[in-house]
Design a protein around this motif. Structure first.
Motif, mmCIF file in Angstrom:
data_model
loop_
_atom_site.group_PDB
_atom_site.id
_atom_site.type_symbol
_atom_site.label_atom_id
_atom_site.label_comp_id
_atom_site.label_asym_id
_atom_site.label_seq_id
_atom_site.Cartn_x
_atom_site.Cartn_y
_atom_site.Cartn_z
ATOM 1 N N MET A 178 0.821 -1.206 0.000
ATOM 2 C CA MET A 178 0.000 0.000 0.000
ATOM 3 C C MET A 178 0.864 1.269 0.000
ATOM 4 O O MET A 178 0.560 2.245 -0.679
ATOM 5 C CB MET A 178 -0.942 0.007 1.209
ATOM 6 N N ARG A 179 1.937 1.250 0.758
ATOM 7 C CA ARG A 179 2.819 2.426 0.808
ATOM 8 C C ARG A 179 3.494 2.658 -0.539
ATOM 9 O O ARG A 179 3.648 3.803 -0.973
ATOM 10 C CB ARG A 179 3.859 2.267 1.920
ATOM 11 N N ASN A 180 3.880 1.561 -1.207
ATOM 12 C CA ASN A 180 4.463 1.713 -2.537
ATOM 13 C C ASN A 180 3.440 2.257 -3.530
ATOM 14 O O ASN A 180 3.757 3.124 -4.357
ATOM 15 C CB ASN A 180 4.993 0.368 -3.036
ATOM 16 N N LEU A 181 2.209 1.747 -3.466
ATOM 17 C CA LEU A 181 1.155 2.239 -4.360
ATOM 18 C C LEU A 181 0.879 3.720 -4.122
ATOM 19 O O LEU A 181 0.682 4.482 -5.066
ATOM 20 C CB LEU A 181 -0.138 1.437 -4.148
ATOM 21 N N ARG A 182 0.875 4.104 -2.856
ATOM 22 C CA ARG A 182 0.641 5.519 -2.546
ATOM 23 C C ARG A 182 1.756 6.393 -3.120
ATOM 24 O O ARG A 182 1.482 7.487 -3.637
ATOM 25 C CB ARG A 182 0.547 5.722 -1.036
ATOM 26 N N SER A 183 2.999 5.917 -3.060
ATOM 27 C CA SER A 183 4.112 6.676 -3.637
ATOM 28 C C SER A 183 3.935 6.855 -5.135
ATOM 29 O O SER A 183 4.159 7.945 -5.680
ATOM 30 C CB SER A 183 5.445 5.954 -3.357
ATOM 31 N N ILE A 184 3.512 5.776 -5.814
ATOM 32 C CA ILE A 184 3.277 5.867 -7.263
ATOM 33 C C ILE A 184 2.130 6.828 -7.555
ATOM 34 O O ILE A 184 2.207 7.658 -8.470
ATOM 35 C CB ILE A 184 2.976 4.472 -7.847
ATOM 36 N N HIS A 202 -9.090 3.671 3.736
ATOM 37 C CA HIS A 202 -9.686 2.538 4.457
ATOM 38 C C HIS A 202 -8.725 1.365 4.653
ATOM 39 O O HIS A 202 -9.131 0.322 5.175
ATOM 40 C CB HIS A 202 -10.927 2.043 3.727
ATOM 41 N N VAL A 203 -7.464 1.488 4.215
ATOM 42 C CA VAL A 203 -6.540 0.354 4.316
ATOM 43 C C VAL A 203 -5.445 0.653 5.335
ATOM 44 O O VAL A 203 -5.147 1.806 5.638
ATOM 45 C CB VAL A 203 -5.904 0.015 2.945
ATOM 46 N N TYR A 204 -4.825 -0.431 5.834
ATOM 47 C CA TYR A 204 -3.780 -0.293 6.844
ATOM 48 C C TYR A 204 -2.464 0.051 6.170
ATOM 49 O O TYR A 204 -2.040 -0.606 5.209
ATOM 50 C CB TYR A 204 -3.634 -1.605 7.620
ATOM 51 N N MET A 205 -1.788 1.083 6.699
ATOM 52 C CA MET A 205 -0.517 1.510 6.112
ATOM 53 C C MET A 205 0.555 1.706 7.182
ATOM 54 O O MET A 205 1.555 2.384 6.959
ATOM 55 C CB MET A 205 -0.703 2.790 5.298
ATOM 56 N N GLY A 206 0.349 1.141 8.359
ATOM 57 C CA GLY A 206 1.321 1.261 9.443
ATOM 58 C C GLY A 206 2.306 0.116 9.432
ATOM 59 O O GLY A 206 2.413 -0.651 8.473
ATOM 60 N N VAL A 207 3.053 -0.029 10.523
ATOM 61 C CA VAL A 207 4.022 -1.116 10.693
ATOM 62 C C VAL A 207 3.790 -1.732 12.065
ATOM 63 O O VAL A 207 3.980 -1.083 13.093
ATOM 64 C CB VAL A 207 5.474 -0.604 10.597
ATOM 65 N N ASP A 208 3.335 -2.982 12.075
ATOM 66 C CA ASP A 208 3.102 -3.680 13.334
ATOM 67 C C ASP A 208 4.430 -4.091 13.964
ATOM 68 O O ASP A 208 5.375 -4.470 13.268
ATOM 69 C CB ASP A 208 2.268 -4.949 13.104
ATOM 70 N N LYS A 209 4.501 -4.010 15.275
ATOM 71 C CA LYS A 209 5.665 -4.507 15.999
ATOM 72 C C LYS A 209 5.578 -6.028 16.053
ATOM 73 O O LYS A 209 4.572 -6.593 16.479
ATOM 74 C CB LYS A 209 5.681 -3.928 17.420
ATOM 75 N N THR A 210 6.617 -6.695 15.582
ATOM 76 C CA THR A 210 6.618 -8.156 15.563
ATOM 77 C C THR A 210 7.555 -8.705 16.627
ATOM 78 O O THR A 210 8.607 -8.134 16.902
ATOM 79 C CB THR A 210 7.075 -8.687 14.189
ATOM 80 N N VAL A 211 7.163 -9.805 17.226
ATOM 81 C CA VAL A 211 7.999 -10.468 18.217
ATOM 82 C C VAL A 211 8.892 -11.482 17.510
ATOM 83 O O VAL A 211 8.417 -12.365 16.826
ATOM 84 C CB VAL A 211 7.141 -11.179 19.283
ATOM 85 N N LYS A 212 10.210 -11.323 17.671
ATOM 86 C CA LYS A 212 11.175 -12.206 17.028
ATOM 87 C C LYS A 212 11.694 -13.203 18.057
ATOM 88 O O LYS A 212 12.208 -12.810 19.087
ATOM 89 C CB LYS A 212 12.330 -11.386 16.447
#
Length: 401
Positions: A178-184, A202-212
Motif C-alpha cells: 500500500m505504501r508503494n502504491l501511494r508513492s506511485i 480505508h486500508v492499513y498503512m502502518g508497521v506492526d511490531k513483531t515479536v522475534k
C-alpha cells in the motif's frame, strides 16, 4: 488492422538477447525496441518461458518482464483500436509515435510501468524494484488490465488489500504494498493526472511490531554439529549462518559484499550497508574454520557468494540470499526447530545470548553496529518474551493457592 507481435533478438556474443515489438500495417514493418533482456533458453519462439531449474530471483525477474510485455502490447492494441475507431488513415509511424508519447498513458498501470522504466534509467534501481514488485502483485488482482484514473479509488484499493490478506500476507506485508502504491499515486498526481481523493483511507498503512523468537545457544550448537556431508547446499547454508553468528550477527548483505581486502591481520573491517557504520570483527578460530569450509572464492569477494566479477553482482546476491534462506529452512526442519530458520535468526540469537550472559547493552550495541543504545534496547525487547511469560506463570500459580 495492424499486426503486433513480440519478437526476440539473440545476442551474438552469447549474452542475454533483447525483446522487441514488430508492427505490420499496410505491408510496412516497423520495430519498437525494449530494455527487456532474456536468455535464448527463456524464449520459445512466441512467448517467455520459465525454465524448471530457474532460481527464485530469476523467476521473479522473468515474471516482471512478462507483465511489462503484456502491458506494452495492451497499450499498442488500444492505440490501434482508437485509430480504427476514428476512421482516419494512419501508419506504423503514427502507432510508434503514439506509443512513445507520454500523453497516450491511459491509466494507472500504464503510468506505473512508465515510471518504473524512468527510475531504472536514472539509477534508482531499488525504488524501481519495489515499485515493480508491487505493480506485478496488483496486476494479478486486476487480471493484468489497465486501471482508468477514475477507477483508482478506495473501493479498488480496499479490494486489493482483501485479495492480499486472503493469500496469507500479514498486515506488514500488505502495508508495504500500500505504501508503494501511494508513492506511485503521489507521483502521478505530481505529473498532473487526476486521481480520486484519498483512495487509501480505508486500508492499513502502518508497521506492526513483531515479536522475534531468538534460538538458544544449545540450538546454535545443534546447527553447527549436524552432519550435512551428504548435502553440500545445506552445508554451505549452515556455514554462512555460523559465519554470521561468529561475526556478531553480521547481516547476509554485508557478508555477501565482503571483499578480500576487508580481511587484514586477522581482522575483518567493513562498513554496514544499512547504516554505513564502520565495523571491525576479530576472526576467531571457529570463524576461520567456517570460512575454509566454504571454499575459495575466485572473485574479488571474500566468500563464494558473489563468485563472478563479470556477471550481474546484484543478481548473484539475490540468488544466493534466497537459496541460503531456503536451505536454512530445511535445516531447521531437520532438527525439529519450531522457529523458521533464516539468516536473521543468527543475528537475533547472538544479541539474545549476549544479553542473557550479562554483556552490557552498550557493548551489544557497538558489536551489532546500532546507531544508539536505544535502538539496541528496542531490538532486544522484540527478541524474547520469556521474562513476561514467567511473570504470567507466577500469577497463574498464585490463583491456585
Amino acid at each position: 488492422m495492424a499486426s503486433i507481435k513480440v519478437k526476440f533478438r539473440p545476442h551474438s556474443a552469447q549474452k542475454d538477447g533483447s525483446l522487441f515489438y514488430q508492427i505490420i500495417h499496410r505491408r510496412l514493418t516497423r520495430q519498437i525496441s525494449t530494455d527487456f533482456r532474456i536468455k535464448s533458453s527463456e524464449w520459445n519462439g512466441y512467448d517467455i518461458i520459465i525454465p524448471p531449474d530457474c532460481g527464485e530471483a530469476r523467476c521473479a525477474y522473468l515474471n516482471s518482464i512478462k507483465d511489462g510485455v503484456h502491458h506494452d502490447i495492451t497499450r499498442l492494441t488500444s492505440i490501434v483500436k482508437r485509430y480504427n475507431a476514428s476512421g482516419e488513415v494512419y501508419s506504423t509511424e503514427d502507432i510508434i509515435s503514439s506509443f512513445n508519447d507520454p500523453g497516450t498513458i491511459i491509466g494507472f498501470m500504464s503510468f506505473a510501468h512508465s515510471l518504473i522504466e524512468k527510475m531504472k534509467k536514472i539509477g534508482k534501481g531499488k525504488m524501481a524494484k519495489r515499485f515493480s514488485a508491487t505493480i506485478s502483485s496488483l496486476a494479478k488482482y486486476i487480471e493484468h488490465e489497465d486501471i482508468p484514473w477514475q477507477e483508482f479509488n478506495s473501493t479498488l484499493i480496499l479490494g486489493y488489500e482483501e485479495f492480499l490478506l486472503e493469500r496469507g500476507l500479514c498486515r506488514n506485508s500488505t502495508s508495504y504494498y500500500m505504501r508503494n502504491l501511494r508513492s506511485i499515486a503521489n507521483k502521478a498526481a505530481e505529473h498532473g493526472f487526476s486521481l480520486c481523493p484519498n483512495p487509501f483511507k480505508h486500508v492499513y498503512m502502518g508497521v506492526d511490531k513483531t515479536v522475534k523468537r531468538a534460538i538458544s545457544l544449545k540450538t546454535i550448537c545443534r546447527i553447527r554439529d549436524i552432519d550435512l556431508s551428504e548435502s553440500p547446499f545445506l552445508d554451505f547454508a549452515r556455514n554462512v549462518f555460523m559465519f554470521s553468528f561468529y561475526t556478531r550477527g553480521m547481516s547476509f548483505v554485508d557478508i555477501a559484499f565482503l571483499k578480500k581486502s576487508d580481511l587484514q591481520n586477522g581482522m575483518i573491517r567493513y562498513r554496514r550497508r544499512k547504516t554505513h557504520q564502520l565495523i571491525q570483527v576479530k576472526v576467531e578460530a571457529q570463524t576461520r574454520k567456517t570460512m575454509e569450509s566454504m571454499g575459495e572464492c575466485m572473485s574479488a569477494y571474500l566468500l563464494p557468494i558473489i563468485t563472478d566479477d563479470t556477471e550481474d553482482i546484484e543478481q548473484q546476491y539475490q540468488n544466493s540470499y534466497h537459496r541460503v534462506n531456503r536451505n536454512l529452512k530445511k535445516i531447521g526442519e531437520l532438527i525439529g526447530l519450531e522457529t523458521k530458520l533464516t539468516m536473521y535468526v543468527a543475528r537475533h540469537a547472538w544479541a539474545s545470548i549476549a544479553r542473557s550472559n550479562n554483556i552490557p547493552i552498550s557493548t551489544i550495541s557497538d558489536a551489532m553496529g546500532h546507531d544508539s543504545e536505544t535502538t539496541t534496547r528496542i531490538y532486544l525487547s522484540t527478541l524474547d518474551t520469556s521474562s513476561v511469560d514467567r511473570a504470567n506463570s507466577k500469577i497463574m500459580k498464585l490463583m491456585t493457592m
